[in-house]
Design an enzyme around this catalytic site. Structure first.
Site, PDB file in Angstrom:
ATOM      1  N   LYS A 193      -2.235  11.544  -5.117  1.00  0.00           N
ATOM      2  CA  LYS A 193      -0.886  11.194  -4.630  1.00  0.00           C
ATOM      3  C   LYS A 193       0.089  11.929  -5.812  1.00  0.00           C
ATOM      4  CE  LYS A 193      -1.152   6.926  -2.215  1.00  0.00           C
ATOM      5  NZ  LYS A 193      -0.758   5.356  -2.396  1.00  0.00           N
ATOM      6  N   GLU A 244       3.887  10.386   3.065  1.00  0.00           N
ATOM      7  CA  GLU A 244       3.916  10.649   4.431  1.00  0.00           C
ATOM      8  C   GLU A 244       4.765  10.177   5.619  1.00  0.00           C
ATOM      9  OE1 GLU A 244       1.363   9.926   2.500  1.00  0.00           O
ATOM     10  OE2 GLU A 244      -0.278  11.223   2.550  1.00  0.00           O
ATOM     11  N   GLU A 253     -12.564   2.392   1.442  1.00  0.00           N
ATOM     12  CA  GLU A 253     -11.515   2.272   0.870  1.00  0.00           C
ATOM     13  C   GLU A 253     -11.859   1.104  -0.136  1.00  0.00           C
ATOM     14  OE1 GLU A 253      -7.129   1.791   1.730  1.00  0.00           O
ATOM     15  OE2 GLU A 253      -7.017   3.960   1.091  1.00  0.00           O
ATOM     16  N   HIS A 292     -25.568  14.260  21.919  1.00  0.00           N
ATOM     17  CA  HIS A 292     -25.571  15.663  22.244  1.00  0.00           C
ATOM     18  C   HIS A 292     -25.069  16.553  20.966  1.00  0.00           C
ATOM     19  CE1 HIS A 292     -27.006  14.909  26.365  1.00  0.00           C
ATOM     20  NE2 HIS A 292     -26.180  14.134  26.194  1.00  0.00           N
ATOM     21  N   GLY A 346      -3.445  -3.220   3.018  1.00  0.00           N
ATOM     22  CA  GLY A 346      -3.399  -2.412   4.115  1.00  0.00           C
ATOM     23  C   GLY A 346      -4.268  -2.319   5.203  1.00  0.00           C
ATOM     24  N   ARG A 347      -5.628  -1.706   4.776  1.00  0.00           N
ATOM     25  CA  ARG A 347      -6.623  -1.999   5.655  1.00  0.00           C
ATOM     26  C   ARG A 347      -7.195  -3.287   6.280  1.00  0.00           C
ATOM     27  NH1 ARG A 347      -7.746  -0.839   0.381  1.00  0.00           N
ATOM     28  NH2 ARG A 347      -9.369  -2.069  -0.810  1.00  0.00           N
ATOM     29  N   LYS A 401       3.724  -0.764   4.308  1.00  0.00           N
ATOM     30  CA  LYS A 401       3.678  -1.895   3.449  1.00  0.00           C
ATOM     31  C   LYS A 401       4.796  -1.802   2.385  1.00  0.00           C
ATOM     32  CE  LYS A 401       0.594  -4.740   0.532  1.00  0.00           C
ATOM     33  NZ  LYS A 401      -0.680  -5.078   0.152  1.00  0.00           N
TER      34      LYS A 401
HETATM   35  O1  LIG Z   1       1.691   1.089   4.306  1.00  0.00           O
HETATM   36  P1  LIG Z   1       1.700   1.868   3.204  1.00  0.00           P
HETATM   37  O2  LIG Z   1       2.074   1.205   1.864  1.00  0.00           O
HETATM   38  O3  LIG Z   1       2.770   3.293   3.677  1.00  0.00           O
HETATM   39  O4  LIG Z   1       0.313   2.435   2.510  1.00  0.00           O
HETATM   40  C1  LIG Z   1      -0.361   3.188   3.515  1.00  0.00           C
HETATM   41  C2  LIG Z   1      -1.855   3.187   2.941  1.00  0.00           C
HETATM   42  O5  LIG Z   1      -1.744   3.875   1.725  1.00  0.00           O
HETATM   43  C3  LIG Z   1      -2.813   3.324   0.832  1.00  0.00           C
HETATM   44  O6  LIG Z   1      -2.059   2.608  -0.039  1.00  0.00           O
HETATM   45  C4  LIG Z   1      -3.607   4.302   0.048  1.00  0.00           C
HETATM   46  O7  LIG Z   1      -4.012   5.357   1.173  1.00  0.00           O
HETATM   47  C5  LIG Z   1      -3.578   2.453   1.777  1.00  0.00           C
HETATM   48  O8  LIG Z   1      -4.429   1.536   1.124  1.00  0.00           O
HETATM   49  C6  LIG Z   1      -2.651   2.041   2.636  1.00  0.00           C
HETATM   50  O9  LIG Z   1      -3.022   1.580   3.928  1.00  0.00           O
END
Ligand SMILES: O=P(O)(O)OC[C@H]1O[C@](O)(CO)[C@@H](O)[C@@H]1O
Length: 560
Positions: free
Chosen positions: A522, A229, A371, A402, A285-286, A223
């Protein structure tokens, strides 16, 4: 749905017109009521009402929910429904669908419902109908999907794309990977789909180990397009691709597309914004698996399958928006979650899909629920004096049986369970499906009714062993039993949980749509990265534990 937006100031103030949770009359009534029912056994409730199993079950939007094995009476339901009314839930639902800024801490609308609105719907945000924008992106995704699946879109060397790797994390990964696994049955078999999320290099290394760069396309999904990452993995992917294609920089154009709200960062990375699929800041995002973030899903199942999934979402949206609360699946599930969380003190909810294709569903739900509702202040910034979001966890059945079911059956904690099973298997093999479903029904029965000491004794169990073999029962569960796992059914299921989360969040009066809790870690990681990479000994100003860990890591790293 075509309505004007309220000013942020007005919306911010609105929740305060609802009394604090503990001051709502229904809350006090529930507290008193809890004292009268907390020790009532499900055995008694079922014995007193022979039709309970039929009565406390509903089918809506094609999903059957049996909620009879919950520790509730009709009075519990009446009071929970009253709590929903006193919490202004109806008004809050309307506010979300209208595009009010219900994400108060970020002053944003929450309009994921617009992502699945039909083409002719109208949802106004900032004076603009967003539905045509949504469909323009869906059309662009469909065009791209057709070209990719037909082989018209070629890699740099002219080879056909056979491997699609989604790079993203959180909502930009969990939705796509869950949906891919869930809908694998409907997926294009001539292509492979992989998902890279972790900044741990192993994730990327293993994803590409057996792939030919000339046949691989990366979808960089973020987003913000700034997430550590994702951007690290995207840069590594670019290096890997160029290394495999003689360093020809113009190869990027045919091997990278982006999904983002941030066109300038996409361009900076080197992806042509013509190959970018956009979405909007009103999609959390979620809550984004049905936006362009679902591009990998669309490529896998095709535009028609994706459309079916959106229709499923929409059907549940409409049910949530219009059904009376007593017949409203997400509202009922949300209220039951509150009942156990806030009155029984249950700390977790187990989600147990008896459907192998839903193996990533619990992981997906963890972000959606935790979240969203893992918050300690109300939308007005007031510290809550009650528990909010429970911990969601789970594994597909029957594997969990199990493993951890021992604790659910005989441990000291109360763990409400959501069992999810489908009437039809997508892979009918001999007696497998009957056996699978028999296990679902057996587990809910065993949890609810248990096995008394008399029953254990009657089996000839020696006295000393009786306590070990008895099952107290009275352990609550919901059973969701849709017909078959289709794209449409998946959309309904996800929307059901989205709106259950909304229901809970609105009653707790938290902002279910921000996620400030991820920021601190972060930011600290950004400080620590250079301290790990500094060739000279850095000056460390953390606490003594963190300083010692950094020094030890640097030493071990230097020693090779
Ligand atoms: O889509 P982006 O901006 O890379 O964010 C990834 C994720 O990081 C967060 O902002 C925090 O973990 C989530 O809400 C989101 O889904």
């Amino acid at each position: 749905m075509d309505q004007g937006r309220r000013s942020p100031e007005l919306v911010r103030k609105q929740p305060t017109s609802v009394p604090a949770l503990r001051r709502r009359p229904a809350w006090a009534a529930l507290e008193r009521h809890y004292q009268t029912v907390k020790d009532v056994h499900l055995r008694q409730l079922f014995a007193e009402d022979r039709k309970r199993g039929d009565r406390l079950a509903i089918e809506a939007a094609g999903i059957y929910l049996d909620y009879s094995k919950n520790r509730i009476t009709d009075q519990t339901l009446t009071l929970l429904l009253r709590l929903a009314e006193e919490s202004g839930l109806r008004d809050r639902i309307d506010a979300m669908f209208r595009g009010d800024n219900i994400n108060v801490s970020e002053n944003r609308a929450v309009l994921h419902v617009a992502l699945r609105a039909p083409r002719d719907a109208s949802i106004i945000h900032d004076g603009r109908n967003v539905v045509p924008d949504v469909h323009a992106v869906l059309d662009k995704m469909a065009g791209f999907t057709h070209r990719l699946r037909s082989g018209a879109w070629k890699g740099h060397t002219g080879k056909r794309i056979r491997h699609v790797i989604n790079i993203g994390i959180g909502g930009s990964d969990l939705g796509p990977v869950m949906a891919y696994e869930a809908l694998r049955h409907y997926s294009e078999r001539a292509m492979t789909f992989r998902f890279v999320s972790n900044v741990d290099g192993t994730d990327f290394a293993e994803a590409v180990r057996d792939l030919d760069p000339a046949e691989t396309l990366f979808i960089v999904s973020s987003k913000t397009f700034t997430t550590l990452e994702t951007m690290t993995n995207a840069r590594t992917a670019r290096d890997w691709l160029l290394a495999g294609l003689n360093g020809e920089a113009d190869a990027i154009a045919s091997h990278f597309v982006a999904v983002s709200t941030n066109a300038s960062e996409v361009a900076k990375f080197g992806i042509d914004t013509a190959n970018m699929f956009g979405f909007w800041d009103w999609v959390g995002g979620r809550y984004s698996m049905d936006s362009a973030i679902g591009l990998s899903t669309m490529v896998a199942i095709g535009p028609d399958g994706f459309r079916d999934m959106l229709n499923g979402f929409h059907e549940m949206d409409e049910h949530f928006r219009s059904a009376p609360f007593e017949r409203n699946l997400p509202v009922l599930m949300g209220l039951l979650a509150i009942w156990y969380n806030n009155f029984f003190g249950a700390q977790t909810v187990a989600v147990l899909p008896y459907e192998q294709y839903l193996k990533r569903f619990p992981a997906y739900l963890q972000q959606l629920t935790m979240e969203s509702n893992g918050k300690h202040v109300t939308g007005d910034g007031i510290t809550v004096d009650y528990d909010t979001g429970p911990i969601y966890w789970g594994e597909p059945g029957t594997n969990g049986q199990h493993s951890f079911y021992q604790l659910i059956h005989q441990g000291t904690r109360l763990i409400p369970c959501d069992f999810i099973a489908f009437a039809h298997s997508l892979n009918p093999l001999g007696r497998h499906h009957d056996m699978l479903l028999a296990n679902v029904f057996a587990q809910t029965e065993a949890l609810a009714f248990g096995k008394t000491a008399e029953q254990v004794e009657a089996e000839g169990t020696p006295d000393w062993r009786v306590p070990h073999r008895l099952f107290a029962g009275n352990r609550p569960s919901n059973t969701l039993l849709p017909d078959k796992l289709t794209p449409e059914a998946l959309g309904k299921l996800v929307a059901l949980y989205e709106h259950s989360v909304f229901t809970q969040g609105m009653i707790w009066q938290v902002d279910s749509y921000d996620q400030w809790g991820v920021e601190l870690g972060k930011a600290l990681a950004q400080q620590i990265i250079p301290q790990l990479e500094d060739p000279t000994e850095p000056e460390l100003k953390h606490d003594s534990s963190t300083n010692a860990l950094i020094r030890r890591y640097r030493k071990l790293k230097a020693s090779g």
